[in-house]
Design a protein around this motif. Sequence first.
Motif, PDB file in Angstrom:
ATOM      1  N   ASP A  51       0.831  -1.212   0.000  1.00 38.66           N
ATOM      2  CA  ASP A  51       0.000   0.000   0.000  1.00 38.66           C
ATOM      3  C   ASP A  51       0.860   1.256   0.000  1.00 38.66           C
ATOM      4  O   ASP A  51       0.560   2.223  -0.709  1.00 38.66           O
ATOM      5  CB  ASP A  51      -0.949   0.010   1.203  1.00 38.66           C
ATOM      6  CG  ASP A  51      -2.063  -1.020   1.084  1.00 38.66           C
ATOM      7  OD1 ASP A  51      -2.310  -1.525  -0.035  1.00 38.66           O
ATOM      8  OD2 ASP A  51      -2.699  -1.314   2.119  1.00 38.66           O
ATOM      9  N   ASP A  52       1.925   1.253   0.786  1.00 41.58           N
ATOM     10  CA  ASP A  52       2.823   2.414   0.832  1.00 41.58           C
ATOM     11  C   ASP A  52       3.504   2.642  -0.513  1.00 41.58           C
ATOM     12  O   ASP A  52       3.648   3.779  -0.960  1.00 41.58           O
ATOM     13  CB  ASP A  52       3.890   2.244   1.918  1.00 41.58           C
ATOM     14  CG  ASP A  52       3.315   2.396   3.319  1.00 41.58           C
ATOM     15  OD1 ASP A  52       2.191   2.937   3.458  1.00 41.58           O
ATOM     16  OD2 ASP A  52       3.992   1.981   4.275  1.00 41.58           O
TER      17      ASP A  52
ATOM     18  N   ARG B 291       2.349   1.758  -3.462  1.00 35.92           N
ATOM     19  CA  ARG B 291       1.320   2.264  -4.387  1.00 35.92           C
ATOM     20  C   ARG B 291       1.087   3.753  -4.171  1.00 35.92           C
ATOM     21  O   ARG B 291       0.971   4.515  -5.130  1.00 35.92           O
ATOM     22  CB  ARG B 291      -0.003   1.517  -4.192  1.00 35.92           C
ATOM     23  CG  ARG B 291      -0.007   0.152  -4.776  1.00 35.92           C
ATOM     24  CD  ARG B 291      -1.381  -0.452  -4.667  1.00 35.92           C
ATOM     25  NE  ARG B 291      -1.216  -1.888  -4.677  1.00 35.92           N
ATOM     26  CZ  ARG B 291      -2.036  -2.741  -4.151  1.00 35.92           C
ATOM     27  NH1 ARG B 291      -3.132  -2.328  -3.551  1.00 35.92           N
ATOM     28  NH2 ARG B 291      -1.823  -4.026  -4.219  1.00 35.92           N
ATOM     29  N   GLU B 292       0.994   4.160  -2.934  1.00 36.55           N
ATOM     30  CA  GLU B 292       0.774   5.572  -2.629  1.00 36.55           C
ATOM     31  C   GLU B 292       1.952   6.414  -3.111  1.00 36.55           C
ATOM     32  O   GLU B 292       1.761   7.486  -3.690  1.00 36.55           O
ATOM     33  CB  GLU B 292       0.543   5.776  -1.129  1.00 36.55           C
ATOM     34  CG  GLU B 292       0.305   7.210  -0.730  1.00 36.55           C
ATOM     35  CD  GLU B 292      -0.892   7.871  -1.399  1.00 36.55           C
ATOM     36  OE1 GLU B 292      -0.891   9.114  -1.525  1.00 36.55           O
ATOM     37  OE2 GLU B 292      -1.832   7.163  -1.832  1.00 36.55           O
TER      38      GLU B 292
ATOM     39  N   ARG C  92       1.749   6.659  -6.845  1.00 32.48           N
ATOM     40  CA  ARG C  92       0.682   7.596  -7.199  1.00 32.48           C
ATOM     41  C   ARG C  92       1.163   9.029  -7.066  1.00 32.48           C
ATOM     42  O   ARG C  92       0.934   9.865  -7.955  1.00 32.48           O
ATOM     43  CB  ARG C  92      -0.558   7.381  -6.327  1.00 32.48           C
ATOM     44  CG  ARG C  92      -1.759   8.228  -6.783  1.00 32.48           C
ATOM     45  CD  ARG C  92      -2.841   8.301  -5.718  1.00 32.48           C
ATOM     46  NE  ARG C  92      -2.398   8.954  -4.492  1.00 32.48           N
ATOM     47  CZ  ARG C  92      -2.203  10.266  -4.348  1.00 32.48           C
ATOM     48  NH1 ARG C  92      -2.410  11.087  -5.344  1.00 32.48           N
ATOM     49  NH2 ARG C  92      -1.808  10.765  -3.196  1.00 32.48           N
ATOM     50  N   GLU C  93       1.837   9.327  -5.980  1.00 33.12           N
ATOM     51  CA  GLU C  93       2.359  10.686  -5.760  1.00 33.12           C
ATOM     52  C   GLU C  93       3.354  11.080  -6.853  1.00 33.12           C
ATOM     53  O   GLU C  93       3.293  12.190  -7.387  1.00 33.12           O
ATOM     54  CB  GLU C  93       3.021  10.784  -4.387  1.00 33.12           C
ATOM     55  CG  GLU C  93       2.039  10.721  -3.234  1.00 33.12           C
ATOM     56  CD  GLU C  93       2.717  10.578  -1.876  1.00 33.12           C
ATOM     57  OE1 GLU C  93       3.977  10.515  -1.813  1.00 33.12           O
ATOM     58  OE2 GLU C  93       1.996  10.502  -0.863  1.00 33.12           O
TER      59      GLU C  93
END
Length: 146
Positions: free
Chosen positions: A121-122, A124-125, A128-129
């Motif tokens: 999840d980290d 992916r975030e 995304r950023e």
Amino acid sequence: MDDKELAELLHLVSRRLRHLYVHRLVPLGLNPGQARALRALDGVERPLRMVQLADQLRIVPRSLTPVVDALEEAGLVSREVDPADRRSTLVVITPRGHAMAEAARGARREAGEELFAVLSDDQREHLRELLTVVDGQFSVGTPDRG
């Protein structure tokens, strides 16, 4: 990694995402252009003129005609004369078209989930950023990312 290698890697990942998406669209009887047109029509309150839809998709109107023909043949859209300008044609999404647009969105989401399943999840975030920063520098006046 230099910019050329990074660009090539991004291109390969984008192709893989498109392949996964297309693989999910085939059972729906759609290609990516048709799915994109349905999403555009599903996202507006009123029917669009053919010219408006072509503009929104950033394609020439003559390229839109076979897309709308196929969608109409499948019962996903219909064409109507624009009452405000009888020379113009409106593309109207049908109830079946709304359902298919949602199915196409699901196919796109599933393709992304499969592609990015290897990331936490980290991660992916963070990705995304980073992609948001890169995309932000080109967001005004560039082709649709749909």
